[in-house]
Design a protein around this motif. Structure first.
Motif, short mmCIF file in Angstrom:
data_model
loop_
_atom_site.label_atom_id
_atom_site.label_comp_id
_atom_site.label_asym_id
_atom_site.label_seq_id
_atom_site.Cartn_x
_atom_site.Cartn_y
_atom_site.Cartn_z
N GLN A 1 0.62 -1.37 0.45
CA GLN A 1 0.00 0.22 0.44
C GLN A 1 0.79 1.40 -0.24
N ASN A 2 2.55 1.16 0.33
CA ASN A 2 2.86 2.22 -0.42
C ASN A 2 3.22 2.97 -1.80
N VAL A 3 2.13 3.86 -1.79
CA VAL A 3 2.07 4.28 -2.82
C VAL A 3 3.37 5.81 -3.56
N LEU A 4 4.18 5.22 -4.29
CA LEU A 4 5.19 5.68 -4.36
C LEU A 4 5.10 7.34 -5.24
N THR A 5 5.44 8.59 -5.35
CA THR A 5 5.41 9.73 -5.70
C THR A 5 6.81 10.05 -6.11
N ILE A 6 7.51 10.78 -6.97
CA ILE A 6 8.86 11.68 -7.53
C ILE A 6 8.35 13.56 -6.90
N SER A 7 9.69 13.27 -6.10
CA SER A 7 9.68 14.68 -5.78
C SER A 7 11.45 14.92 -5.65
N GLY A 8 11.20 16.27 -6.34
CA GLY A 8 12.48 16.55 -6.77
C GLY A 8 13.71 16.83 -5.52
N GLN A 9 13.26 17.38 -4.22
CA GLN A 9 14.16 17.29 -2.77
C GLN A 9 13.96 15.66 -2.05
N HIS A 10 13.28 15.51 -2.46
CA HIS A 10 12.69 13.63 -1.93
C HIS A 10 13.31 12.08 -2.76
N GLY A 11 13.34 12.53 -3.57
CA GLY A 11 13.29 11.18 -4.74
C GLY A 11 11.82 10.38 -5.04
N LEU A 12 11.53 9.23 -5.10
CA LEU A 12 10.80 8.69 -4.79
C LEU A 12 10.33 8.36 -3.78
N ILE A 13 9.25 9.23 -3.31
CA ILE A 13 9.00 9.12 -1.53
C ILE A 13 7.09 9.10 -1.72
N GLY A 14 6.79 7.84 -0.17
CA GLY A 14 5.47 7.85 -0.20
C GLY A 14 4.84 8.83 -0.19
N GLN A 15 3.14 8.96 -1.04
CA GLN A 15 2.72 9.88 -1.08
C GLN A 15 1.63 10.25 -0.01
N ARG A 16 1.71 9.02 1.19
CA ARG A 16 1.37 9.64 2.22
C ARG A 16 2.32 10.91 2.86
N ASP A 17 3.60 10.31 3.03
CA ASP A 17 4.86 11.09 3.53
C ASP A 17 4.47 12.69 2.45
N PHE A 18 4.51 12.90 1.73
CA PHE A 18 4.74 13.48 0.06
C PHE A 18 3.65 14.83 0.46
N PHE A 19 2.62 14.30 0.34
CA PHE A 19 0.69 14.93 0.32
C PHE A 19 0.08 15.11 1.77
N ASN A 20 0.35 14.31 2.55
CA ASN A 20 0.05 13.19 4.16
C ASN A 20 -1.07 12.74 3.77
N LYS A 21 -1.48 12.11 2.69
CA LYS A 21 -2.71 12.00 2.34
C LYS A 21 -2.64 11.01 1.43
N SER A 22 -3.38 9.88 0.58
CA SER A 22 -2.88 8.98 -0.42
C SER A 22 -3.80 9.90 -2.07
N VAL A 23 -3.35 9.40 -2.84
CA VAL A 23 -3.92 11.11 -4.14
C VAL A 23 -4.45 9.59 -5.21
#
Length: 389
Positions: A204-226
């Motif tokens: 369930q760890n859905v990843l997204t790409i961040s320029g600063q953090h690289g591949l990071i979990g959506q919940r960690d980045f957005f505080n929610k899953s999109v």
């Protein structure tokens, strides 16, 4: 507090005093000029304390000291003059301290673009120490601000140096003397293989790409899953795998390639092209992490995307074309040496960035403590410098 003047298009010219607008408070260098009669309340000298009562939260709203040359003040900015017995430096920091409170009651037609009334500022209650203590507090906080500015310059310089180092080493223009190896140009699929494993384990760890953090979990980045609720069609990545997101554009005009480093595993949508170093190939993962970050494939990716647009009407990067991209790489020994140098530069940059963040956090705490009286200052009678309280 005195409001600026509403200069209209009929007042704009190319000679006279520069018209100071909100964007100029943040370093904007584009000015119109006013050459008509000037009222003293509009006139702004270098160092003048100002307060932008309309603007963007955290960016242009709030107090500032004017750093440009003498000009005239536009509307939506107050010219601030301290009353008798009030130090201007202390007043500046006090206004910065209460700005969050003022913004919380601001009005606006967007979440970030706000404005307030003069009474919204006047009504703020603050603790007022005696004048010598005000001056000491202002000097102390200015010292912290100067330290922050110095550290920000160090960080900018470190980033610039690492960027130049990456471009030189990863292009082969900067080597290691006579022992530098010959560079080859293999196809992408000679070094990497595509990952197509599906998410059948219920990750369930859905990843997204961040320029600063690289591949990071959506919940960690957005505080929610999109992501969608059904993740069965998502691609499962494991630690060290790479992913290319061709739709990512913030700072990466042709998309971003990042390795998974923050988690043991995660999943990405089918829009990503995923790959890993082939098990039968000797290649340094850190070298390629820097290689992709430096944009060494950007021109080639742009080329195949434009070719796809000419052939199919869509600006698209196909999997087939992606894996036929040409790389330019040295032997494994040189890859490792380049990765070691760039890892060191990256570590130094990260250390300075952490120092900057620590300074900001400590200054925020000090600002609140000094301006609310939580941390008291004892000024010795025979000296202007305070003792530790």
């Amino acid at each position: 507090m005195q409001n600026g003047n509403g200069f209209g298009p009929e007042d704009w010219g190319t000679e006279g005093y520069p018209i100071i607008r909100i964007q100029n408070l943040n370093g904007g260098n584009s000015f119109d000029y006013y050459s008509g009669p000037v009222e003293s309340r509009w006139l702004v000298e270098p160092g003048q304390l100002l307060f932008a009562w309309a603007g963007t939260k955290g960016v242009s709203f709030g107090p500032t000291r004017w750093k440009g040359r003498t000009g005239v003040l536009n509307q939506h900015i107050f010219k601030v003059k301290p009353q008798d017995g009030i130090d201007e430096g202390w007043l500046y920091w006090t206004l910065r301290h209460v700005t969050d409170r003022i913004e919380a009651h601001a009005h606006g037609f967007k979440a970030t673009l706000v404005h307030v009334k003069k009474s919204d500022i006047d009504s703020q209650e603050v603790f007022v120490p005696d004048l010598p203590t005000q001056r000491w507090i202002a000097r102390t906080l200015q010292m912290w601000d100067d330290a922050l500015a110095t550290t920000e310059k160090l960080l900018a310089n470190s980033r610039r140096q690492r960027h130049d180092l990456m471009q030189g080493l990863l292009s082969g223009h900067r080597g290691f003397g006579a022992k530098s190896s010959r560079w080859t140009q293999p196809d992408f699929d000679k070094l990497f293989e595509r990952i197509t494993r599906k998410n059948t384990v219920g990750n369930q760890n859905v990843l997204t790409i961040s320029g600063q953090h690289g591949l990071i979990g959506q919940r960690d980045f957005f505080n929610k899953s999109v992501a969608s609720e059904n993740l069965q069609g998502y691609t499962l990545l494991e630690l060290g795998d790479f992913a290319y997101n061709k739709s990512y554009s913030a700072g990466y005009p042709v998309g971003a390639i990042k390795p998974l480093l923050a988690y043991e595993s995660g999943v990405v949508s089918s829009l990503y092209i995923c790959f890993r170093i082939r098990p039968d190939v000797e290649a340094d993962a850190d070298f390629f992490r820097h290689y992709f970050e430096a944009g060494m494939l950007n021109d080639a990716i742009t080329g195949i995307a434009q070719e796809g647009a000419r052939n199919h009407g869509l600006l698209n990067v196909s999997v087939k074309d992606f894996f036929k991209l040409k790389l330019r790489v040295p032997a494994i020994e040189t890859q490792r040496r380049i990765a070691e140098v760039l890892n060191t530069a990256e570590s130094e940059e990260r250390c300075i960035a952490q120092q900057l963040e620590n300074l900001k956090r400590e200054k925020r705490a000090l600002l609140a403590d000094l301006l609310t009286g939580k941390r008291r200052v004892r000024l010795p009678e025979a000296t202007a410098e305070p003792e530790a309280a």
